[in-house]
Enzyme design. Structure first.
Site, PDB file in Angstrom:
ATOM      1  N   GLU A  31       0.839  -1.207   0.000  1.00 55.49           N
ATOM      2  CA  GLU A  31       0.000   0.000   0.000  1.00 55.49           C
ATOM      3  C   GLU A  31       0.874   1.257   0.000  1.00 55.49           C
ATOM      4  O   GLU A  31       1.864   1.336   0.722  1.00 55.49           O
ATOM      5  CB  GLU A  31      -0.892  -0.011   1.239  1.00 55.49           C
ATOM      6  CG  GLU A  31      -1.776   1.217   1.398  1.00 55.49           C
ATOM      7  CD  GLU A  31      -2.453   1.272   2.751  1.00 55.49           C
ATOM      8  OE1 GLU A  31      -3.388   2.084   2.912  1.00 55.49           O
ATOM      9  OE2 GLU A  31      -2.050   0.505   3.651  1.00 55.49           O
ATOM     10  N   CYS A  91      -5.208  -2.386   2.931  1.00 54.41           N
ATOM     11  CA  CYS A  91      -5.028  -2.167   4.369  1.00 54.41           C
ATOM     12  C   CYS A  91      -6.053  -2.975   5.170  1.00 54.41           C
ATOM     13  O   CYS A  91      -6.241  -4.148   4.954  1.00 54.41           O
ATOM     14  CB  CYS A  91      -5.087  -0.677   4.686  1.00 54.41           C
ATOM     15  SG  CYS A  91      -4.581  -0.250   6.364  1.00 54.41           S
ATOM     16  N   LYS A 141      -9.742   2.187  -2.594  1.00 55.22           N
ATOM     17  CA  LYS A 141     -10.148   1.664  -1.289  1.00 55.22           C
ATOM     18  C   LYS A 141     -11.548   2.135  -0.935  1.00 55.22           C
ATOM     19  O   LYS A 141     -11.853   3.328  -0.986  1.00 55.22           O
ATOM     20  CB  LYS A 141      -9.144   2.111  -0.228  1.00 55.22           C
ATOM     21  CG  LYS A 141      -9.369   1.527   1.148  1.00 55.22           C
ATOM     22  CD  LYS A 141      -8.281   2.002   2.105  1.00 55.22           C
ATOM     23  CE  LYS A 141      -8.443   1.404   3.498  1.00 55.22           C
ATOM     24  NZ  LYS A 141      -7.404   1.894   4.428  1.00 55.22           N
TER      25      LYS A 141
END
Length: 533
Positions: free
Chosen positions: A268, A381, A331
Site C-alpha cells: 500500500e 489495508c 479503497k
C-alpha cells in the site's frame, strides 16, 4: 478455585483470558474457558451488576488487545500520551458495551438451561455481527480469531466464516460454566460434543481435499512480494522519494534473478507521491516498470481533479511496462480518523493521522483485475478485516485475493500479527489464495486452506516468492450465501430474548416471591392467596 471466589476478580480473569487467544500470546485454549469465570457468577448477581462486570471484562480485554492504538496516536498523531490513553479508553469503553450486554442477558437466562447453553452463543455472535457494522464497523476482536492456530476449526470458515468458529467457542464456555456449577444435563453435553466433533471432522476433510493443489488448479501463478520496509517518519518526505523508489527497484531486480515471475507485488502507498501530478517520480516509476519487464501491482495515492478542491483516493494499480496503468481499485472502507473524519461537522476539531493533506474519498465498488487468464481481487489495508469485502470481490470473479497494506503505523506491537491472522481467514472463507504485501511486514502468501506458503518477518527489507495455484470457479458456501450463519444467530438471539422474557414473566406470575430477597411484600402474599395457580 480461588479465581472464582470474587465476581470482580472473575471479570478481570475473563478479560485477560479473552486477550490470551490473540497475538502475541496466541494461546487458543484460553478462548474455550475465557467466559467461564464470570458466567459462573451471573446467577447470583443483579442485572446491573452483571452488566457492570461484563463491561469491566470487555474493557480489560480490549484495553490489553488494542493497546497498540496508543503507539499510533502518540507517534503519528503527535498527541500526548495522556490524550492517546484517553482515545484508547473511549474506544475500549464503546467496545465493552457488547460483552456488558451479553453478561446482562446471561443473568436473565440463568433460570433456563437451554437458553444459558444454546441461546448465549447465538447472542454473542449477534453482538459481534452488530459491532462489525455499527459506527463504520470494527470486527477486529471476534472471538473466532482466537482459534487461528487450530487449523481444522479454521477450515469451517468456508461455511459460516469466523462467526461459526466463534459460536462453537462460546458454546464450549457455556457448557463448561454449567458443568462447574453442576447444572447441566447429559443431553446438552453430548449435543455440544457432537457439534465440536462435526466441526473438527468437516475441517479435517476439507483440509485433506486441498492437499494436492495441482488437481483442481487452472494454472499456476508465480508471485513475488517486495517488502520495502520504509520508515513511516520519512515515507512522505519529498527528499526521500527517489530513495524509496530505488529500494523497490533494487528489491524487484533481486526477485527476478533466480527465476522469472508473473507478477511483482508492492505494498500500500509504496509509491509515496501523487501519480501524474509529480512528474519526476511518475517518470521514474514508469522507468522501473520498463526495466523489470514484469507487471507491478502497487499502492499509490491518487488525485481526482475537482476544481479548486481536488479529492484524494487510496488506490491499487496494475502497471505494465508497455501499457502503463491498465487497471485500478480505490479503497472502499476508509480508516476513520486516519483517512477521513466521520461526523466532520461535529468533530471538526479532530486532526487526521495521515501525513498527506486532505480527505480521502472511498471507491464505489469492487474492481477485479484481469490477469494471466485469471482475476485478482484487491483489498487495501484493514479492508481485510471485513469479510464481506473479500467475498464481494470473489463474487465478482476474483480467483486470487491481494491485500496491500502499510502496517508501519503499528511499529513493533501486536497489531501487525493480529492483522496478519485476520487476513488469513479471508483465504479460507472464499477458498482462494491470498497474497499479502506489507510495507514493513508481515508479508505472506496463503493457500486456500490458510496455510502459509511463504512469508517475510517484520521490519526487514526483503523479497520472497511463491507459486499460487488458481482453482476452479466453484464458489464456497460462504461465497454463495455470505454471513447467513450470523444472520441466523441474530434472529435466534432475538427469539430467545422474547421467549426468555415471556418465560420469566410466567415464573413471576406463578411464584411472585421468587424474585424478592427475604419475605415478599404483603401485597404479593395477598395477591398469591387470592389468585392461586
Amino acid at each position: 478455585m480461588g479465581l472464582l471466589t470474587s465476581p470482580w476478580t472473575a471479570a478481570c480473569a475473563t478479560g485477560l483470558l479473552l486477550t490470551a487467544g490473540f497475538p502475541l500470546w496466541h494461546y487458543a485454549p484460553a478462548g474455550w474457558i475465557a467466559l467461564v469465570p464470570l458466567l459462573v457468577h451471573v446467577a447470583k448477581l443483579s442485572l446491573g451488576t452483571a452488566f457492570s462486570l461484563g463491561f469491566l471484562a470487555g474493557f480489560i480485554h480490549h484495553l490489553t488487545t488494542l493497546s497498540w492504538i496508543t503507539y499510533v496516536v502518540t507517534h503519528y498523531g503527535n498527541l500526548p500520551l495522556t490524550v492517546a490513553a484517553a482515545v484508547l479508553c473511549l474506544l475500549c469503553a464503546y467496545l465493552a458495551l457488547y460483552p456488558a450486554i451479553f453478561f446482562a442477558v446471561a443473568q436473565r437466562w440463568q433460570g433456563s438451561q437451554g437458553l444459558a447453553i444454546w441461546g448465549l452463543p447465538c447472542l454473542w455472535i449477534a453482538l459481534e455481527w452488530g459491532r462489525a457494522h455499527l459506527l463504520t464497523g470494527f470486527p477486529w476482536t471476534n472471538v473466532g480469531y482466537t482459534q487461528t492456530t487450530v487449523t481444522p476449526l479454521v477450515q469451517t470458515a468456508d461455511l459460516a466464516g469466523v462467526y461459526g468458529v466463534g459460536w462453537l467457542v462460546v458454546l464450549g464456555n457455556t457448557v463448561l460454566a454449567r458443568l462447574v456449577k453442576g447444572r447441566v444435563g447429559l443431553r446438552h453435553v453430548c449435543a455440544a460434543a457432537l457439534c465440536a466433533a462435526l466441526f473438527v471432522a468437516y475441517g479435517l476433510w476439507r483440509e485433506k481435499s486441498f492437499e494436492n493443489p495441482h488437481q483442481n488448479a487452472a494454472h499456476p501463478l508465480h508471485v513475488a512480494l517486495i517488502q520495502g520496509n520504509i520508515d513511516q517518519s520519512v515515507k512522505w518526505d519529498p527528499e526521500y522519494q527517489e530513495a524509496t523508489l530505488n529500494i523497490y527497484w533494487n528489491l524487484s531486480q533481486a526477485a527476478l534473478e533466480e527465476k522469472p515471475v508473473d507478477l511483482l507485488v508492492w505494498p500500500e502507498t509504496a509509491a509515496p507521491f501523487f501519480y501524474g501530478y509529480e512528474d519526476t517520480p511518475t517518470r521514474r516509476l514508469h522507468d522501473i516498470a520498463a526495466s523489470v519487464q514484469v507487471p507491478i501491482l502497487l499502492g499509490i495515492p491518487w488525485v481526482i481533479p475537482d476544481g479548486a478542491s481536488p479529492r484524494l483516493q487510496n488506490r491499487a494499480v496494475l502497471l505494465h511496462h508497455d501499457q502503463g496503468i491498465v487497471a485500478f481499485y480505490a479503497k472502499r472502507h476508509l480508516v476513520p480518523f486516519g483517512e477521513y473524519v466521520p461526523l466532520k461537522r461535529v468533530l471538526f476539531f479532530v486532526e487526521k493521522l495521515v501525513a498527506a493533506a486532505g480527505d480521502f474519498v472511498p471507491g464505489r465498488g469492487p474492481s477485479v483485475f484481469p490477469f494471466k487468464d485469471t482475476f485478482l481481487g484487491l483489498l487495501i489495508c484493514y479492508e481485510a478485516i471485513f469479510p464481506e469485502l473479500a467475498r464481494d470481490a470473489v463474487r465478482h470473479g476474483a480467483r486470487v485475493l491481494v491485500n496491500l497494506t502499510n502496517d508501519a503505523w503499528f511499529g513493533r506491537t501486536a497489531a501487525p500479527y493480529q492483522h496478519l491472522d485476520i487476513a488469513r481467514w479471508r483465504a479460507v472463507e472464499n477458498r482462494v489464495p491470498l497474497v499479502r504485501c506489507a510495507n514493513t511486514g508481515i508479508s505472506a502468501i496463503f493457500d486456500p486452506t490458510g496455510k502459509t506458503l511463504t512469508s517475510l518477518p517484520l521490519n526487514v527489507a526483503a523479497t520472497t516468492k511463491a507459486t499460487v495455484f488458481v482453482g476452479s470457479n466453484t464458489p464456497s458456501f460462504y461465497v454463495r450465501y455470505g454471513d447467513v450463519f450470523a444472520w441466523g444467530c441474530t434472529l435466534t438471539a432475538l427469539l430467545c430474548v422474547v421467549y426468555g422474557e415471556q418465560a420469566r414473566r410466567r415464573r413471576l406470575f406463578k411464584n411472585p416471591s421468587c424474585h424478592f430477597l427475604g419475605k415478599p411484600p404483603s401485597g404479593m402474599v395477598w395477591f398469591k392467596k387470592k389468585m392461586p395457580l
